[in-house]
Design a protein around this motif. Structure first.
Motif, PDB file in Angstrom:
ATOM      1  N   ARG A 104       0.846  -1.187   0.000  1.00 11.98           N
ATOM      2  CA  ARG A 104       0.000   0.000   0.000  1.00 11.98           C
ATOM      3  C   ARG A 104       0.884   1.240   0.000  1.00 11.98           C
ATOM      4  NH1 ARG A 104      -3.660   0.816   5.169  1.00 11.98           N
ATOM      5  NH2 ARG A 104      -4.585  -1.136   4.371  1.00 11.98           N
ATOM      6  N   ASP A 105       0.439   2.265  -0.709  1.00 12.36           N
ATOM      7  CA  ASP A 105       1.113   3.562  -0.685  1.00 12.36           C
ATOM      8  C   ASP A 105       0.703   4.281   0.595  1.00 12.36           C
ATOM      9  OD1 ASP A 105       2.128   6.083  -1.000  1.00 12.36           O
ATOM     10  OD2 ASP A 105       1.345   6.393  -3.026  1.00 12.36           O
ATOM     11  N   ARG A 106       1.644   4.411   1.544  1.00 11.75           N
ATOM     12  CA  ARG A 106       1.351   5.046   2.821  1.00 11.75           C
ATOM     13  C   ARG A 106       2.059   6.397   2.967  1.00 11.75           C
ATOM     14  NH1 ARG A 106       1.574   1.033   7.840  1.00 11.75           N
ATOM     15  NH2 ARG A 106       0.385   2.808   8.669  1.00 11.75           N
ATOM     16  N   SER A 107       2.538   6.920   1.831  1.00 14.45           N
ATOM     17  CA  SER A 107       3.261   8.194   1.880  1.00 14.45           C
ATOM     18  C   SER A 107       2.372   9.331   2.392  1.00 14.45           C
ATOM     19  CB  SER A 107       3.818   8.537   0.501  1.00 14.45           C
ATOM     20  OG  SER A 107       2.775   8.619  -0.472  1.00 14.45           O
ATOM     21  N   SER A 108       1.078   9.278   2.067  1.00 18.24           N
ATOM     22  CA  SER A 108       0.174  10.338   2.515  1.00 18.24           C
ATOM     23  C   SER A 108       0.037  10.352   4.037  1.00 18.24           C
ATOM     24  CB  SER A 108      -1.207  10.159   1.872  1.00 18.24           C
ATOM     25  OG  SER A 108      -1.130  10.340   0.473  1.00 18.24           O
ATOM     26  N   GLU A 109       0.193   9.185   4.673  1.00 22.14           N
ATOM     27  CA  GLU A 109       0.125   9.116   6.133  1.00 22.14           C
ATOM     28  C   GLU A 109       1.326   9.826   6.763  1.00 22.14           C
ATOM     29  OE1 GLU A 109      -0.774   5.103   7.570  1.00 22.14           O
ATOM     30  OE2 GLU A 109      -1.379   4.606   5.516  1.00 22.14           O
ATOM     31  N   ILE A 110       2.488   9.708   6.103  1.00 24.80           N
ATOM     32  CA  ILE A 110       3.684  10.397   6.597  1.00 24.80           C
ATOM     33  C   ILE A 110       3.518  11.905   6.453  1.00 24.80           C
ATOM     34  CG2 ILE A 110       6.162  10.728   6.194  1.00 24.80           C
ATOM     35  CD1 ILE A 110       6.215   7.798   5.241  1.00 24.80           C
ATOM     36  N   ILE A 111       2.964  12.327   5.329  1.00 25.51           N
ATOM     37  CA  ILE A 111       2.714  13.754   5.100  1.00 25.51           C
ATOM     38  C   ILE A 111       1.733  14.289   6.150  1.00 25.51           C
ATOM     39  CG2 ILE A 111       1.721  15.417   3.489  1.00 25.51           C
ATOM     40  CD1 ILE A 111       2.707  13.493   1.230  1.00 25.51           C
ATOM     41  N   ALA A 112       0.702  13.503   6.436  1.00 29.03           N
ATOM     42  CA  ALA A 112      -0.287  13.915   7.428  1.00 29.03           C
ATOM     43  C   ALA A 112       0.352  14.048   8.804  1.00 29.03           C
ATOM     44  CB  ALA A 112      -1.438  12.909   7.469  1.00 29.03           C
ATOM     45  N   GLY A 113       1.272  13.119   9.140  1.00 27.06           N
ATOM     46  CA  GLY A 113       1.962  13.185  10.418  1.00 27.06           C
ATOM     47  C   GLY A 113       2.810  14.428  10.540  1.00 27.06           C
ATOM     48  N   TYR A 114       3.499  14.793   9.461  1.00 24.01           N
ATOM     49  CA  TYR A 114       4.326  16.014   9.441  1.00 24.01           C
ATOM     50  C   TYR A 114       3.473  17.240   9.743  1.00 24.01           C
ATOM     51  CZ  TYR A 114       7.100  19.799   7.266  1.00 24.01           C
ATOM     52  OH  TYR A 114       7.772  20.972   7.004  1.00 24.01           O
ATOM     53  N   HIS A 115       2.330  17.351   9.053  1.00 24.34           N
ATOM     54  CA  HIS A 115       1.497  18.535   9.236  1.00 24.34           C
ATOM     55  C   HIS A 115       0.743  18.486  10.563  1.00 24.34           C
ATOM     56  CE1 HIS A 115       2.356  20.247   5.336  1.00 24.34           C
ATOM     57  NE2 HIS A 115       2.107  19.084   4.753  1.00 24.34           N
ATOM     58  N   GLN A 116       0.402  17.294  11.031  1.00 19.72           N
ATOM     59  CA  GLN A 116      -0.274  17.167  12.317  1.00 19.72           C
ATOM     60  C   GLN A 116       0.606  17.681  13.451  1.00 19.72           C
ATOM     61  OE1 GLN A 116      -1.853  13.250  13.118  1.00 19.72           O
ATOM     62  NE2 GLN A 116      -2.199  13.684  15.289  1.00 19.72           N
ATOM     63  N   LEU A 117       1.921  17.467  13.331  1.00 19.48           N
ATOM     64  CA  LEU A 117       2.855  17.944  14.347  1.00 19.48           C
ATOM     65  C   LEU A 117       3.169  19.430  14.191  1.00 19.48           C
ATOM     66  CD1 LEU A 117       5.406  14.974  14.520  1.00 19.48           C
ATOM     67  CD2 LEU A 117       3.599  15.543  16.151  1.00 19.48           C
ATOM     68  N   GLY A 118       2.676  20.032  13.121  1.00 22.42           N
ATOM     69  CA  GLY A 118       2.918  21.459  12.907  1.00 22.42           C
ATOM     70  C   GLY A 118       4.368  21.780  12.623  1.00 22.42           C
ATOM     71  N   LEU A 119       5.050  20.891  11.908  1.00 30.70           N
ATOM     72  CA  LEU A 119       6.474  21.088  11.654  1.00 30.70           C
ATOM     73  C   LEU A 119       6.704  22.141  10.572  1.00 30.70           C
ATOM     74  CD1 LEU A 119       7.766  17.384  11.671  1.00 30.70           C
ATOM     75  CD2 LEU A 119       7.744  19.037  13.554  1.00 30.70           C
ATOM     76  N   ASP A 120       7.721  22.961  10.804  1.00 28.01           N
ATOM     77  CA  ASP A 120       8.142  23.926   9.793  1.00 28.01           C
ATOM     78  C   ASP A 120       9.194  23.328   8.871  1.00 28.01           C
ATOM     79  OD1 ASP A 120       6.753  26.481  10.650  1.00 28.01           O
ATOM     80  OD2 ASP A 120       7.749  25.918  12.515  1.00 28.01           O
TER      81      ASP A 120
END
Length: 360
Positions: free
Chosen positions: A93-109
């Motif tokens: 499964r392509d789970r790259s979007s989950e990693i992107i969501a985690g980055y933005h969920q943490l509010g990372l700059d």
């Protein structure tokens, strides 16, 4: 004053000595100099893939004692492509979007990834897809990342291989044996050529230079005839058989790993020279243990430089050691070049000048 940023840091791919020194430097610079928040992502991109993301806040007190410790206290992984992640039922499964969501969920700059060319390639694709600001720090014991003269972990690996040759000298001489030391090196022979010269090997075999067994046995016979009834051979794991076949092992998980060239050579050398032959395979010993002073220094320099790139708003870059200073290189340029041993380079010329046999 700059606005307070939130940056993440993760280690990806195989572990090596000096990773913790780089993490420590990132925290000291980001928190101590800029007043930013630093989040340590656990288990590489898998930490961002989790919901909620798996991370720990990092403070200077948290990382103060990390300089001399091996491995990575954040954990890492070198399996499971996020774009084709293996699932329990055997599918991917392509789970790259989950990693992107985690980055933005943490509010990372911004995100700092410490990894080799493969890790940088994967994380960069995810960053490009998800609008993530990325800075990379090169680490690999193989020292094969392009556009940098030095990567975290290489010096320690060379030190361990050199020390192993030092120890093998005495037992080889005591028993009149040929001792073969197999070292890591996925596609490049940097560890073998560097440790071989420093450790006084008589024969060095690297994937960049084809060899023939007659030349190896001739070198051993020359030493025998001169009264030296022992020889030291160091070989990179990526060296192929004389017929050009790659020796690999497949484990129960279906993963393919280099390994076995040392034992292949031992049988051939014993047959052609009559010398009793023994093999030592260093394997992951080269990755572990206390980092050398140079790897501590390299990790520290790279960590500070990576944070400064974020402060300057320079992303999609890798920090690089060139001409005794740190510069930034676009990640595509860094991973687009592969650093192998130059067959006409200074180390090869030095080895030949010392009378070391390179197999040809």
């Amino acid at each position: 004053m700059q606005e307070q940023k939130r940056i993440g840091i993760l280690t990806s791919g195989g572990d090596c000595a000096g990773l913790n020194a780089a993490i420590r430097a990132v925290v000291c610079r980001a928190v101590g100099s800029y007043g930013w928040k630093v989040l340590g992502i656990r288990q590489a991109t898998m930490g961002l893939m989790n919901s909620p993301p798996d991370f720990i806040p990092l403070e200077i007190d948290t990382v103060e004692e990390l300089l001399i410790t091996g491995g990575t206290f954040l954990g890492t992984t070198n399996t499971g492509d996020p774009f084709a992640y293996p699932m329990p039922d055997g599918s991917t499964r392509d789970r790259s979007s989950e990693i992107i969501a985690g980055y933005h969920q943490l509010g990372l700059d911004a995100l700092i990834v410490i990894g080799g060319d493969g890790s940088m390639d994967i994380v960069r694709k995810i960053a490009q897809k998800g609008g993530m600001n990325l800075v990379a720090i090169p680490k690999t014991i193989d020292n094969d990342v392009g556009s940098t003269e030095r990567s975290i972990g290489f010096d320690t690996a060379v030190n361990i291989a050199t020390e192993s040759l030092d120890r093998l000298h005495f037992t080889a001489a005591s028993h009149n044996r040929v001792m073969i030391l197999e070292v890591m090196g996925r596609d490049a022979g940097h560890i073998a050529i560097s440790a071989g010269i420093a450790g006084g090997a008589h024969i060095i075999l690297i994937p960049e230079i084809p060899y023939n067994l007659d030349s190896i046995c001739e070198k051993i016979h020359e030493r025998q005839e001169s009264g030296k009834n022992y020889s030291l051979v160091i070989v990179s794991e990526a060296v192929k058989t004389e017929n050009g076949e790659t020796i690999k092992n497949i484990n129960r998980l279906g993963q393919t790993r280099f390994g076995g060239i040392g034992h292949y050579l031992a049988d051939k050398i014993c047959a052609c020279s009559g010398a009793e032959t023994r093999v030592t395979v260093l394997g992951h010993i080269q990755r572990g243990g206390t980092p050398s002073p140079l790897d501590r220094l390299t990790g520290s320099v790279f960590g500070v430089a990576a944070v400064d790139l974020i402060a300057e708003g320079k992303y999609d870059c890798m920090v690089s050691w060139q001409n005794r200073q740190v510069v930034s290189v676009p990640i595509p340029e860094a991973i687009g070049k592969y650093s192998t041993v130059d067959p006409d380079g200074m180390l090869v010329k030095t080895a030949r000048g010392l009378g070391i046999c390179l197999g040809n």
